[in-house]
Design a protein around this motif. Structure first.
Motif, PDB file in Angstrom:
ATOM      1  N   GLU A   1      -8.208   5.867 -15.237  1.00 24.24           N
ATOM      2  CA  GLU A   1      -8.564   6.532 -14.293  1.00 24.24           C
ATOM      3  C   GLU A   1      -8.401   8.101 -14.604  1.00 24.24           C
ATOM      4  O   GLU A   1      -8.994   9.046 -14.126  1.00 24.24           O
ATOM      5  CB  GLU A   1      -7.951   6.146 -13.017  1.00 24.24           C
TER       6      GLU A   1
ATOM      7  N   SER B   1       0.761  -1.213   0.025  1.00 26.98           N
ATOM      8  CA  SER B   1      -0.034  -0.066   0.075  1.00 26.98           C
ATOM      9  C   SER B   1       0.587   1.126   0.054  1.00 26.98           C
ATOM     10  O   SER B   1       1.706   1.324   0.937  1.00 26.98           O
ATOM     11  CB  SER B   1      -0.999  -0.088   1.206  1.00 26.98           C
TER      12      SER B   1
ATOM     13  N   THR C   1      -5.156   2.529   3.323  1.00 27.64           N
ATOM     14  CA  THR C   1      -6.326   1.794   2.560  1.00 27.64           C
ATOM     15  C   THR C   1      -6.933   1.078   3.339  1.00 27.64           C
ATOM     16  O   THR C   1      -6.464  -0.101   3.861  1.00 27.64           O
ATOM     17  CB  THR C   1      -5.605   1.279   1.059  1.00 27.64           C
TER      18      THR C   1
END
Ligand code: M6R
Length: 607
Positions: free
Chosen positions: A487, A346, A351
Motif C-alpha cells: 500500500e 476497526s 469502516t
C-alpha cells in the motif's frame, strides 16, 4: 474518504474551513471545495488536486464570510474533476451541499428530478441532494431537510447551506461519520475530530439517522423519528500535537515510534495487580457458556490483527474462532444466531463493510463486541459491548500502532476468556502477562536496528515483485508485512504460508527476487530452514526475521533482522515492527507520499 467541515459564527469561515480540511487530508482525497455565503449569495470555489490548489485560488480571490461548508472529495461517482468536486449547487444557486457516502437510489431520484425539469451538470450522486432540497424548500430549513432525508437511501453525512438563511448550517448523518463541534458564539461540523481541535474540544457525536440545525449560539439535534433530542457532550482528550506530526517527517514513522508508549498504556490500564484483566465485566461465565461460535470480523490490517487474535483465543482460551473479511461476511450467509459472539475490529470505527457486517449479526441475534480506537465512532455505538484500544489518533493511511494495539487487546481478551473458562493456569498467565509487559521495551530494542532496515529498503526500492512467507503465526504476520509494503511502496508483494509455495507459487521464484521469511516460531525453525533452502536453490534473495537466539538462520539468509527473544505466541507483536519500518523506508526512498498513498483513504466509508 471524503472530509466535511462546516462553520457558522463570527470568525473567518474560509480560514476555519481550510484549516479543518487540512486536518482531514489524511483521509485521502482528490479534490477540494468550499461554499460560503457572502452578501446573501452562495459562492462555490472548488479545485481538483491538492488542497493547496484551492488555498492559492482563494488567496487570489478572497471571500469574506461567516458561514460555509467545505469538502475534500475521494471520487466514487465521476472523475476527480473540478465539476464533480463538492460542494454542489442547486440549479438557481440558492442551495449548496457537501456529502460523504453514497446515495444508492440517486439514479431514480435523478430521473424524477430531470422529468421535473432539473438540469444536472456533474456525474455525482450528491447533486441530487441540492436539487431535491430546492424542490422541497418551503421556507423552513429543518422541515425541508426532513423531506429530503425521507427520499434518499444509502449512506451519508451532509452539510447544507441556503442563501436565504445566511446564519444557519444544516447537517445529517447515516452510516457516515459526522461530529458537531461546540464553540463560543461559533459552532462547527466535521467528519472527524482533528479538524476541530484547534477551535474546540467539546463535541456531539451524532447518532445514526440524526440531523441538526446549527446557528452560532444554538444547536438543535433531531433523531431518525424526528424527535428533538439532547445528545451527550463529549470532551476530547487528544491534544492538537497528538494529532500532528510532532517533529517527525511523516505521521507513519511517528506512529511506528509511538508503539511502545501506546502498548504500555494498554497494559497499564488492563492488567490488574492480581494479574486479572480489567475489561469491566464484559462477559459473565454464564454468558460465555452460552456462546457456541466466535467470529472476528474486520478489514485490511484490522483483519490481520484478527488473525493473531484467533491464534491467541484458540491457544489460550481453547475456543474455536473464525476470522472473516467483513466485505465478504454479509454475503456468505454465515452461521450466526443468539449463541454467537461476533467481534468487530476497526481502528476508525467507521469502516462501512465492518459496520454492515455488524448490523447483519445484530439482526440474527448475535452478541456484538467492538474493538475500536475511536471513542464515539459509529461501530462503538452500534455494538452491544466495546473495548477501546489505546493507540491514540492514527493519521497515516498505513495502520501501524492501531494494529499492535488491536493484537495486544485481543491477547488480553483471550486471557480474559481463559480466566472465565479456567483454561489457563496462574503460572501460565503470569508467564504470558510478564512477557506482554516486556513487549514495549523490546520494540524499542528493534528501533536500534533501523539503519540495517534502511539499508535493506534501499535494496528493495527498485524491485517490482516480492514475497513474504512464514509458517503458523509467522504467516499471519507475513500477510500484514505484505499489505504494508504494497500500500505504501506500490511494490507488488504476496504473502504465502511457506509450505504452500511448492504447490504453485514457487514457479515465480527466480534470481534476485526478494523473499522476506518470517522464522520466529522455535518449533518450526527446521522447517523454515528447509523452505529457505528451496528458495535459495532458485536464487531468491532471503531477508529473514528471526528471534535473536536463533543464530543458525543467519547462515542461510542474505540479510537478517533479529527481534529480541520472546515467547513464540507473542512474537507477532515484535516481528511486525521491522516490516513496518521496511515498508516505510522503501516508500520514502521511492519518493512516495508515505502518509497519503494513491487511491487509498484512511477511513473507508463506502462498501
Ligand atoms: O479503520 P479500520 O481499522 O476499520 O480500517 C480497516 C482497513 O481499511 C485498514 O486497516 C487498511 O487496510 C489500512 N490502510 C492498512 O494499513
Amino acid at each position: 474518504m471524503c472530509g466535511i467541515v462546516g462553520y457558522v459564527g463570527s470568525g473567518d469561515a474560509v480560514e476555519v474551513i481550510l484549516e479543518g480540511l487540512s486536518k482531514l487530508e489524511y483521509r485521502g482525497y482528490d479534490s477540494a471545495g468550499v461554499a460560503l455565503i457572502q452578501n446573501g449569495k452562495i459562492r462555490i470555489e472548488k479545485k481538483s488536486g491538492k488542497l493547496n490548489n484551492l488555498k492559492n485560488h482563494l488567496e487570489e480571490n478572497p471571500i469574506l464570510s461567516q458561514v460555509g461548508i467545505g469538502h475534500t472529495r475521494w471520487a466514487t461517482h465521476g472523475e476527480p474533476t473540478d465539476i464533480n468536486s463538492h460542494p454542489h449547487y442547486s440549479e438557481d444557486k440558492s442551495v449548496a451541499v457537501v456529502h460523504n457516502g453514497i446515495i444508492e437510489n440517486y439514479i431514480s431520484l435523478k430521473k424524477d428530478l430531470q422529468k421535473k425539469g432539473y438540469k444536472f451538470i456533474s456525474d455525482t450522486d450528491t447533486e441530487v441532494i441540492a436539487h431535491l432540497f430546492h424542490f422541497f424548500y418551503d421556507g423552513d430549513m429543518i422541515d425541508t431537510l426532513r423531506k429530503v432525508l425521507k427520499e434518499v437511501r444509502g449512506s451519508y453525512a451532509f452539510g447544507i447551506v441556503h442563501e436565504k438563511h445566511p446564519n444557519e448550517l444544516l447537517c445529517a448523518r447515516k452510516d457516515s461519520p459526522l461530529v458537531i463541534g461546540i464553540g463560543e458564539n461559533q459552532n462547527f461540523i466535521a467528519s472527524d475530530v482533528p479538524a476541530l481541535l484547534k477551535y474546540t474540544k467539546n463535541v456531539y457525536f451524532l447518532e445514526n439517522g440524526d440531523y441538526a440545525k446549527i446557528i452560532k449560539d444554538k444547536i438543535e439535534i433531531y433523531d431518525y423519528e424526528d424527535k428533538l433530542v439532547i445528545r451527550d457532550k463529549h470532551e476530547i482528550k487528544w491534544t492538537l500535537d497528538q494529532a500532528t506530526k510532532g517533529g517527525y517527517p511523516h505521521f507513519m514513522i511517528k506512529e511506528i515510534y509511538e508503539q511502545p508508549k501506546t502498548l504500555e498504556e494498554t497494559l497499564r490500564r488492563r492488567i490488574r495487580e492480581d494479574y486479572s484483566i480489567d475489561f469491566n465485566e464484559l462477559l459473565t461465565k454464564e454468558e460465555l457458556e452460552n456462546i457456541k461460535d466466535i467470529y472476528i470480523i474486520a478489514c485490511g490490517t484490522a483483519y490481520h490483527a484478527g488473525l493473531q487474535g484467533e491464534y491467541a483465543i484458540e491457544k489460550i482460551a481453547k475456543l474455536r474462532v473464525d476470522v472473516e473479511v467483513a466485505s465478504e461476511f454479509r454475503y456468505s450467509d454465515p452461521f450466526v444466531d443468539k449463541n454467537t459472539l461476533a467481534i468487530f475490529v476497526s481502528q476508525s470505527g467507521e469502516t462501512l463493510d465492518t459496520l454492515l457486517a455488524m448490523k447483519e449479526c445484530k439482526k440474527k441475534g448475535a452478541t456484538t463486541l467492538a474493538i475500536t480506537n475511536v471513542v464515539g465512532s459509529t461501530i462503538s455505538r452500534e455494538a452491544d459491548k466495546v473495548i477501546y484500544t489505546m493507540a491514540g489518533p492514527e493519521i497515516a493511511v498505513a495502520s501501524t500502532k492501531a494494529y499492535t494495539n488491536q493484537v495486544l487487546t485481543l491477547f488480553l481478551f483471550a486471557i480474559y476468556l481463559g480466566d472465565l473458562k479456567n483454561s489457563i493456569t496462574m503460572e501460565e498467565k503470569i508467564l504470558l502477562l510478564n512477557e506482554l509487559k516486556s513487549i514495549p521495551e523490546k520494540i524499542s530494542e528493534i528501533f536500534k536496528y533501523e539503519d540495517k532496515i534502511k539499508f535493506i529498503a534501499q535494496e528493495l526500492k527498485d524491485v517490482n515483485n516480492g514475497f513474504f512467507v512464514g509458517r503458523g503465526l509467522d504467516y499471519k504476520v507475513a500477510l500484514e508485512g505484505s499489505l504494508k509494503m504494497k500500500e505504501i511502496s506500490y511494490i507488488h508483494t504476496e504473502a504465502f504460508a511457506s509450505g504452500e509455495l511448492k504447490h504453485g507459487t514457487i514457479a515465480l521464484i527466480e534470481k534476485g527476487i526478494p523473499v522476506v521469511v518470517l522464522a520466529t516460531q522455535k518449533n518450526l525453525i527446521e522447517k523454515s530452514i528447509s523452505n529457505i533452502k528451496e528458495l535459495k536453490a532458485r536464487e531468491a534473495k532471503i531477508i529473514t526475521i528471526a528471534q535473536k537466539s536463533d543464530m543458525e538462520l543467519s547462515e542461510v539468509s542474505d540479510r537478517i533482522i533479529y527481534i529480541p527473544d520472546t515467547l513464540d505466541i507473542t512474537s507477532g507483536l515484535l516481528s511486525v515492527i521491522p516490516l513496518q519500518l521496511l515498508a516505510y523506508y522503501t516508500s520514502l526512498y521511492k519518493g512516495i507520499d508515505v502518509d497519503k498513498p494513491r487511491n487509498l483513504a484512511k477511513s473507508v466509508t463506502v462498501e
